[in-house]
Every structure is written in structure tokens, then in C-alpha cells.
Design a protein around this motif. Structure first.
Motif, PDB file in Angstrom:
ATOM      1  N   ASP A  55       0.809  -1.218   0.000  1.00  0.00           N
ATOM      2  CA  ASP A  55       0.000   0.000   0.000  1.00  0.00           C
ATOM      3  C   ASP A  55       0.846   1.273   0.000  1.00  0.00           C
ATOM      4  OD1 ASP A  55      -2.334  -1.508   0.049  1.00  0.00           O
ATOM      5  OD2 ASP A  55      -2.436  -1.523   2.237  1.00  0.00           O
ATOM      6  N   ILE A  56       2.160   1.136   0.073  1.00  0.00           N
ATOM      7  CA  ILE A  56       3.027   2.314   0.077  1.00  0.00           C
ATOM      8  C   ILE A  56       3.152   2.837  -1.352  1.00  0.00           C
ATOM      9  CG2 ILE A  56       5.350   3.184   0.571  1.00  0.00           C
ATOM     10  CD1 ILE A  56       5.589   0.937   2.670  1.00  0.00           C
ATOM     11  N   GLY A  57       2.874   4.117  -1.513  1.00  0.00           N
ATOM     12  CA  GLY A  57       2.935   4.696  -2.856  1.00  0.00           C
ATOM     13  C   GLY A  57       3.225   6.178  -2.798  1.00  0.00           C
ATOM     14  N   ARG A  58       3.078   6.830  -3.926  1.00  0.00           N
ATOM     15  CA  ARG A  58       3.430   8.244  -4.030  1.00  0.00           C
ATOM     16  C   ARG A  58       2.706   9.070  -2.965  1.00  0.00           C
ATOM     17  NH1 ARG A  58       3.684   6.313  -9.334  1.00  0.00           N
ATOM     18  NH2 ARG A  58       1.532   6.786  -9.901  1.00  0.00           N
ATOM     19  N   GLY A  59       3.481   9.898  -2.277  1.00  0.00           N
ATOM     20  CA  GLY A  59       2.971  10.696  -1.178  1.00  0.00           C
ATOM     21  C   GLY A  59       3.347  10.171   0.194  1.00  0.00           C
ATOM     22  N   ASP A  60       3.909   8.953   0.252  1.00  0.00           N
ATOM     23  CA  ASP A  60       4.232   8.335   1.539  1.00  0.00           C
ATOM     24  C   ASP A  60       5.710   8.493   1.904  1.00  0.00           C
ATOM     25  OD1 ASP A  60       1.659   7.338   2.127  1.00  0.00           O
ATOM     26  OD2 ASP A  60       1.968   5.667   0.729  1.00  0.00           O
ATOM     27  N   VAL A  81       9.029  16.979   0.519  1.00  0.00           N
ATOM     28  CA  VAL A  81       9.262  16.484  -0.848  1.00  0.00           C
ATOM     29  C   VAL A  81       8.253  15.392  -1.178  1.00  0.00           C
ATOM     30  CG1 VAL A  81      10.909  15.341  -2.377  1.00  0.00           C
ATOM     31  CG2 VAL A  81      11.710  17.067  -0.741  1.00  0.00           C
ATOM     32  N   PHE A  82       8.066  14.452  -0.270  1.00  0.00           N
ATOM     33  CA  PHE A  82       7.169  13.323  -0.542  1.00  0.00           C
ATOM     34  C   PHE A  82       5.707  13.718  -0.415  1.00  0.00           C
ATOM     35  CE2 PHE A  82      11.208  11.735   1.214  1.00  0.00           C
ATOM     36  CZ  PHE A  82      11.705  11.191   0.039  1.00  0.00           C
ATOM     37  N   SER A  84       6.292  11.188  -5.247  1.00  0.00           N
ATOM     38  CA  SER A  84       7.360  10.252  -4.888  1.00  0.00           C
ATOM     39  C   SER A  84       7.063   9.632  -3.535  1.00  0.00           C
ATOM     40  CB  SER A  84       8.704  10.992  -4.838  1.00  0.00           C
ATOM     41  OG  SER A  84       8.649  12.042  -3.874  1.00  0.00           O
ATOM     42  N   SER A  85       7.853   8.635  -3.178  1.00  0.00           N
ATOM     43  CA  SER A  85       7.707   7.982  -1.879  1.00  0.00           C
ATOM     44  C   SER A  85       9.075   7.546  -1.388  1.00  0.00           C
ATOM     45  CB  SER A  85       6.771   6.771  -1.978  1.00  0.00           C
ATOM     46  OG  SER A  85       7.348   5.759  -2.801  1.00  0.00           O
ATOM     47  N   ALA A  86       9.134   7.204  -0.087  1.00  0.00           N
ATOM     48  CA  ALA A  86      10.403   6.795   0.507  1.00  0.00           C
ATOM     49  C   ALA A  86      10.178   5.843   1.671  1.00  0.00           C
ATOM     50  CB  ALA A  86      11.189   8.012   1.001  1.00  0.00           C
ATOM     51  N   ILE A  87      11.105   4.911   1.836  1.00  0.00           N
ATOM     52  CA  ILE A  87      11.216   4.121   3.062  1.00  0.00           C
ATOM     53  C   ILE A  87      12.596   4.381   3.642  1.00  0.00           C
ATOM     54  CG2 ILE A  87      11.389   1.836   4.091  1.00  0.00           C
ATOM     55  CD1 ILE A  87       9.373   0.793   2.165  1.00  0.00           C
ATOM     56  N   CYS A  88      12.633   4.907   4.861  1.00  0.00           N
ATOM     57  CA  CYS A  88      13.887   5.138   5.578  1.00  0.00           C
ATOM     58  C   CYS A  88      14.087   3.996   6.553  1.00  0.00           C
ATOM     59  CB  CYS A  88      13.840   6.478   6.309  1.00  0.00           C
ATOM     60  SG  CYS A  88      13.489   7.880   5.209  1.00  0.00           S
ATOM     61  N   GLN A  89      15.242   3.316   6.472  1.00  0.00           N
ATOM     62  CA  GLN A  89      15.451   2.077   7.197  1.00  0.00           C
ATOM     63  C   GLN A  89      16.327   2.284   8.436  1.00  0.00           C
ATOM     64  OE1 GLN A  89      16.735  -1.127   4.470  1.00  0.00           O
ATOM     65  NE2 GLN A  89      16.378   0.342   2.826  1.00  0.00           N
ATOM     66  N   TYR A  90      15.815   1.815   9.580  1.00  0.00           N
ATOM     67  CA  TYR A  90      16.548   1.919  10.838  1.00  0.00           C
ATOM     68  C   TYR A  90      16.660   0.536  11.476  1.00  0.00           C
ATOM     69  CZ  TYR A  90      16.216   6.942  10.384  1.00  0.00           C
ATOM     70  OH  TYR A  90      16.353   8.241   9.926  1.00  0.00           O
ATOM     71  N   HIS A 118       8.291  10.650  10.816  1.00  0.00           N
ATOM     72  CA  HIS A 118       7.637  10.041   9.660  1.00  0.00           C
ATOM     73  C   HIS A 118       6.134   9.946   9.894  1.00  0.00           C
ATOM     74  CE1 HIS A 118      11.810   8.658   9.316  1.00  0.00           C
ATOM     75  NE2 HIS A 118      11.582   8.479   8.035  1.00  0.00           N
ATOM     76  N   PRO A 119       5.330  10.268   8.893  1.00  0.00           N
ATOM     77  CA  PRO A 119       3.876  10.120   9.042  1.00  0.00           C
ATOM     78  C   PRO A 119       3.431   8.661   9.091  1.00  0.00           C
ATOM     79  CG  PRO A 119       4.434  11.642   7.255  1.00  0.00           C
ATOM     80  CD  PRO A 119       5.685  10.918   7.633  1.00  0.00           C
ATOM     81  N   SER A 120       4.252   7.739   8.558  1.00  0.00           N
ATOM     82  CA  SER A 120       3.845   6.337   8.442  1.00  0.00           C
ATOM     83  C   SER A 120       4.994   5.412   8.812  1.00  0.00           C
ATOM     84  CB  SER A 120       3.389   6.017   7.010  1.00  0.00           C
ATOM     85  OG  SER A 120       2.399   6.916   6.576  1.00  0.00           O
ATOM     86  N   ALA A 121       4.627   4.181   9.163  1.00  0.00           N
ATOM     87  CA  ALA A 121       5.602   3.127   9.432  1.00  0.00           C
ATOM     88  C   ALA A 121       5.254   1.921   8.567  1.00  0.00           C
ATOM     89  CB  ALA A 121       5.600   2.737  10.907  1.00  0.00           C
ATOM     90  N   ALA A 122       6.270   1.211   8.112  1.00  0.00           N
ATOM     91  CA  ALA A 122       6.037   0.006   7.329  1.00  0.00           C
ATOM     92  C   ALA A 122       5.643  -1.130   8.265  1.00  0.00           C
ATOM     93  CB  ALA A 122       7.296  -0.371   6.550  1.00  0.00           C
ATOM     94  N   GLU A 123       4.543  -1.776   7.957  1.00  0.00           N
ATOM     95  CA  GLU A 123       4.091  -2.889   8.784  1.00  0.00           C
ATOM     96  C   GLU A 123       4.920  -4.135   8.498  1.00  0.00           C
ATOM     97  OE1 GLU A 123       0.153  -5.531   8.683  1.00  0.00           O
ATOM     98  OE2 GLU A 123      -0.159  -3.599   9.691  1.00  0.00           O
ATOM     99  N   LEU A 124       5.386  -4.779   9.549  1.00  0.00           N
ATOM    100  CA  LEU A 124       6.130  -6.023   9.416  1.00  0.00           C
ATOM    101  C   LEU A 124       5.160  -7.179   9.174  1.00  0.00           C
ATOM    102  CD1 LEU A 124       8.722  -5.489  12.309  1.00  0.00           C
ATOM    103  CD2 LEU A 124       8.917  -4.871   9.886  1.00  0.00           C
TER     104      LEU A 124
END
Length: 297
Positions: free
Chosen positions: A13-18, A148-149, A154-160, A177-183
Motif C-alpha cells: 500500500d506504500i505509494g506516491r505521497g508516503d 518532498v514526498f 514520490s515515496s520513501a522508506i527510511c530504514q533503521y 515520519h507520518p507512516s511506518a512500514a508494517e512487518l
């Protein structure tokens, strides 16, 4: 933008704007999320950029091969680029948030001008722990780059990597970050999903749906899996619809098994359900904390 509440997004579900934060402590989980995120963008005709650090660029290209993407032609025609943190975030030998934001904005504009449908980027952020000049401005960068996003192109995932960053850092960057990637869920059926996560930079379990006699065993198994992780454990009940006494007993049993000095925090529990926990006396267990308000950490 400082996000007080962070919505969890499935990778598909991650796409442009995220602008998404991925906190993880397992290499397979990182590979699963990123391979699908990158592959989805490539299939949609987006230009994709990856900044590697702990992983070598060839490893990242291997992730794509494993999900059926041949990266060779994509690299040749400029749709895909995998480089390193040293050649991107740290190209000048120091980290400057404003310069990096400008670079990414230029990448977005150039990608669209070249005919790609959008732009997506992901970076491994472990370089910030190497004492690089300017690395202390990383939270400033994460806040500024959100604009920017947010433009929706565009979209981005920043990895920690939670094995590298402490809980305080993870919490601070998560809030940028407005969102987190669900594991990937530890358990999932039509009534219940048990999803590992990081809350306030600490290990957590999101309980989504209903816990009754049919799903007490999966809840107990998920808690058992997370008991091996360091630090306190948070069980996020914000999306819980119902839990019976057997489910509450599973929480109490897990808390009773916590190592000395550790606690199991049940957070965002509905007041009526919290009252049930107190009536049966489970809140007397020293390692169990029940909170109906916002996570106090």
C-alpha cells in the motif's frame, strides 16, 4: 513534520505521497519489505533509487532477482540505481540536510521529466552512527524531507536497524515520519492479526481484531516469540475489538515470565477491558502494566 501518531502501512500500500519509517531487527524482514517495495515501483514504471550501507549494492540487486525482477536492463536504461550512503548522503564527506533535500527534489523532477510515472527511494541509515560530521542533524533532515514526498510525486522508506539504533533514536526518527512500514504478521486469520512492531522505539505487538478461545494460543505463541527480544515489551491494543478472560490470562502469563527488570506494557486498552484486568487481579503482577491512555514512553 513530527508525527504524534504514526499509521502502519502494508508494503503493497506504500505509494506516491508516503514517507515511511521501517524499524526492523531481522535481515529477512528488511529484505522482504524492501524487495517488494522496490519491485512494486519498478513494475509501475517509477524510477527507483536505493542507498545501501550495511548491505552491498549487489546484495540489494539480488533481492530483486529473488522476486522475479531482472535488474540488469533496468539499471542500463536508468530506471534503477543502487548506490551507497557514501556516494549519496555523504557525497561531500559531511551530511547536510538541506543539500540532501535539494538533491532528492531534483531527482523527483528529473525522473518525471524523463517520462517515469513517479520516483521512489529507500536508504539504510546506519551510516549516521559512524561519527560522520553532520550526522547529528539526521532528525532535522527527516523532518524537512517530508515536504518532498508530501507533494505526491514520490515515496520513501527510511530504514533503521533496531540492532544498531537505541530506543531513544528509534522513537525520535519514528516521530519524523507520518507512516511506518508494517512487518509481517506473526499470526493472521479472518478475526485476528498479531503484528510485530516498534512503539516508542521498543519492541511491540499490535493486536488487531478479536481474541477469544480460538485465538488465545496464537496470542500466547506471539508473546513467547517476543519475550526473547531485549528490553520491555509493549502490547498495543488500540485496534483490539474484544478479548476474553483466557486472552487476558495469556498476557498475565507472559508478564509473569519476563526477566527481572523487564515489564510487559499493555497500552491503549479500552477502559472497560482494563477494568476487567484489574477486577481479576492481574494488574498485581509486578511486570504487568496496563494503560488506557497514550503510550507514556
Amino acid at each position: 513534520m513530527a508525527a504524534d501518531t504514526c499509521r502502519d502501512l502494508l508494503v503493497q500500500d506504500i505509494g506516491r505521497g508516503d514517507h515511511v519509517c521501517l524499524a526492523y531487527d531481522d535481515d529477512a524482514e528488511q529484505r522482504h519489505v524492501l524487495s517488494h517495495y522496490l519491485a512494486d515501483g519498478l513494475r509501475q514504471g517509477e524510477r527507483v533509487l536505493y542507498f545501501a550501507d550495511r548491505n552491498a549494492p549487489d546484495e540489494v540487486l539480488g533481492w530483486l532477482r529473488a522476486v522475479g525482477i531482472d535488474p540488469g536492463p533496468l539499471v542500463s536504461r536508468g530506471q534503477l540505481a543502487v548506490t551507497t550512503a557514501d556516494d549519496s548522503y555523504l557525497a561531500s564527506g559531511t551530511f547536510d540536510p538541506d543539500t540532501m533535500v535539494a538533491v532528492l527534489r531534483q531527482e523527483v523532477t528529473a525522473s518525471l521529466a524523463a517520462g517515469w510515472t513517479g520516483f521512489r527511494v529507500s536508504g539504510e541509515m546506519g551510516w549516521a552512527l559512524r561519527g560522520v560530521p553532520g550526522a547529528d542533524r539526521l532528525a532535522e533532515y527527516e523532518t524537512k524531507v517530508d515536504a518532498v514526498f508530501a507533494e505526491g510525486r514520490s515515496s520513501a522508506i527510511c530504514q533503521y536497524d533496531a540492532r544498531l539504533f537505541d530506543a531513544g533514536h528509534l522513537h525520535a526518527f519514528d516521530r519524523c515520519h507520518p507512516s511506518a512500514a508494517e512487518l509481517r504478521p506473526l499470526y493472521e486469520d479472518a478475526q485476528l492479526r498479531l503484528v510485530p512492531a516498534f512503539r516508542s522505539g521498543r519492541h511491540a505487538l499490535r493486536v488487531v481484531g478479536t481474541v477469544d478461545h480460538r485465538s488465545t494460543a496464537p496470542l500466547a505463541a506471539a508473546l513467547e516469540t517476543l519475550l526473547d527480544r531485549p528490553g520491555d515489551l509493549y502490547v498495543d491494543m488500540a485496534e483490539l475489538e474484544f478479548i476474553d478472560l483466557a486472552g487476558v490470562r495469556a498476557l498475565a502469563h507472559a508478564a509473569d515470565r519476563m526477566a527481572a527488570g523487564r515489564r510487559l506494557h499493555v497500552v491503549h486498552l479500552a477502559p472497560l477491558m482494563a477494568q476487567v484486568v484489574r477486577l481479576v487481579g492481574f494488574d498485581d503482577i509486578p511486570a504487568l502494566s496496563v494503560d488506557t491512555a497514550e503510550d507514556p514512553a
